[in-house]
Design a protein around this motif. Structure first.
Motif, PDB file in Angstrom:
ATOM      1  N   CYS A 198      40.981  41.061  31.622  1.00  0.00           N
ATOM      2  CA  CYS A 198      40.531  41.058  33.013  1.00  0.00           C
ATOM      3  C   CYS A 198      39.709  42.312  33.320  1.00  0.00           C
ATOM      4  O   CYS A 198      38.703  42.244  34.029  1.00  0.00           O
ATOM      5  N   VAL A 199      40.118  43.446  32.774  1.00  0.00           N
ATOM      6  CA  VAL A 199      39.368  44.695  32.971  1.00  0.00           C
ATOM      7  C   VAL A 199      37.972  44.562  32.361  1.00  0.00           C
ATOM      8  O   VAL A 199      36.964  44.904  33.000  1.00  0.00           O
ATOM      9  N   SER A 208      41.211  40.149  39.346  1.00  0.00           N
ATOM     10  CA  SER A 208      42.656  40.172  39.094  1.00  0.00           C
ATOM     11  C   SER A 208      43.356  39.055  39.846  1.00  0.00           C
ATOM     12  O   SER A 208      44.239  38.374  39.293  1.00  0.00           O
ATOM     13  N   ILE A 209      42.977  38.849  41.085  1.00  0.00           N
ATOM     14  CA  ILE A 209      43.591  37.779  41.871  1.00  0.00           C
ATOM     15  C   ILE A 209      43.246  36.413  41.276  1.00  0.00           C
ATOM     16  O   ILE A 209      44.103  35.523  41.220  1.00  0.00           O
ATOM     17  N   ASN A 210      42.013  36.259  40.810  1.00  0.00           N
ATOM     18  CA  ASN A 210      41.639  34.996  40.168  1.00  0.00           C
ATOM     19  C   ASN A 210      42.470  34.744  38.916  1.00  0.00           C
ATOM     20  O   ASN A 210      42.908  33.621  38.667  1.00  0.00           O
ATOM     21  N   LYS A 254      45.083  31.680  38.191  1.00  0.00           N
ATOM     22  CA  LYS A 254      45.010  30.859  36.980  1.00  0.00           C
ATOM     23  C   LYS A 254      46.335  30.868  36.231  1.00  0.00           C
ATOM     24  O   LYS A 254      46.775  29.840  35.725  1.00  0.00           O
ATOM     25  N   SER A 255      46.969  32.026  36.165  1.00  0.00           N
ATOM     26  CA  SER A 255      48.246  32.100  35.440  1.00  0.00           C
ATOM     27  C   SER A 255      49.327  31.320  36.179  1.00  0.00           C
ATOM     28  O   SER A 255      50.183  30.710  35.554  1.00  0.00           O
ATOM     29  N   ASN A 256      49.278  31.324  37.509  1.00  0.00           N
ATOM     30  CA  ASN A 256      50.246  30.537  38.276  1.00  0.00           C
ATOM     31  C   ASN A 256      50.028  29.049  38.056  1.00  0.00           C
ATOM     32  O   ASN A 256      50.989  28.296  37.931  1.00  0.00           O
ATOM     33  N   ARG A 257      48.780  28.618  38.016  1.00  0.00           N
ATOM     34  CA  ARG A 257      48.486  27.203  37.762  1.00  0.00           C
ATOM     35  C   ARG A 257      48.955  26.803  36.369  1.00  0.00           C
ATOM     36  O   ARG A 257      49.516  25.741  36.182  1.00  0.00           O
TER      37      ARG A 257
END
Length: 183
Positions: free
Chosen positions: A49-50, A81-83, A87-90
């Motif tokens: 992500c960074v 980061s929020i995106n 995605k990880s929650n989905r």
């Protein structure tokens, strides 16, 4: 190296400017990303992500437009980061373990009753916070939803950090009493 020096390097020599940008702001982007994603995704995902954040910045930032480079970088880091968090929650809701030998019936990962109950609790909480009135509702939202410090909140609402902490304490007691009936 200052922000203006990084901007100058980006204008004069993009390759050197990108290197300076990365070197100067890496820790800043990493801190933002880590704060949002820690404990939710793996460290390699955080590092990815960074890197994605820097790729977005290097592709889209225009040093001639002006504005604060650090604010731009912080915004891109937060959004990326929020995106990734979304995605990880989905993914976590849509994955099935293949480690077990028993595939049997695939059950929905969504517990409708639990989801409805969570929505009720959220609505009750929001209503109770709104009922506090200003500035208490603003203080609670800034503290617990935006993770701001008392001194930052004090600047927003025009109170000292001591007064903000006192209001948080009183507001939390009131919320606890108001929501005790709900739970």
């Amino acid at each position: 190296m200052s922000e203006s020096e990084v901007n100058d390097k980006l204008k004069n020599s993009p390759d050197d400017g990108h290197r300076a940008l990365f070197d100067h702001y890496y820790n800043y982007v990493y801190a933002i990303t880590l704060r949002i994603l820690r404990g939710i995704v793996s460290m390699s995902d955080i590092e990815e992500c960074v890197i994605d954040t820097f790729a977005d910045i290097m592709l889209n930032y225009d040093p001639d437009k002006g504005g604060s480079l650090k604010a731009y970088i912080g915004t891109v880091a937060k959004r990326n980061s929020i995106n990734m968090l979304r995605k990880s929650n989905r993914k976590s809701y849509n994955t099935i373990s293949i480690d077990s030998d028993d595939f049997g019936e695939i059950v929905s990962c969504t517990d409708v009753e639990q989801t409805a109950e969570n929505m009720d609790v959220s609505e009750a909480l929001i209503s109770a916070i709104k009922a506090l009135g200003e500035p208490d509702s603003i203080i609670i939202i800034q503290k617990y939803f935006y993770d701001r410090k008392s001194s930052e909140i004090g600047k927003i609402v025009g109170l000292s950090s001591t007064a903000v902490r006192a209001r948080i304490s009183r507001a939390m007691k009131k919320l606890k009493n108001d929501l005790a009936d709900f739970c």
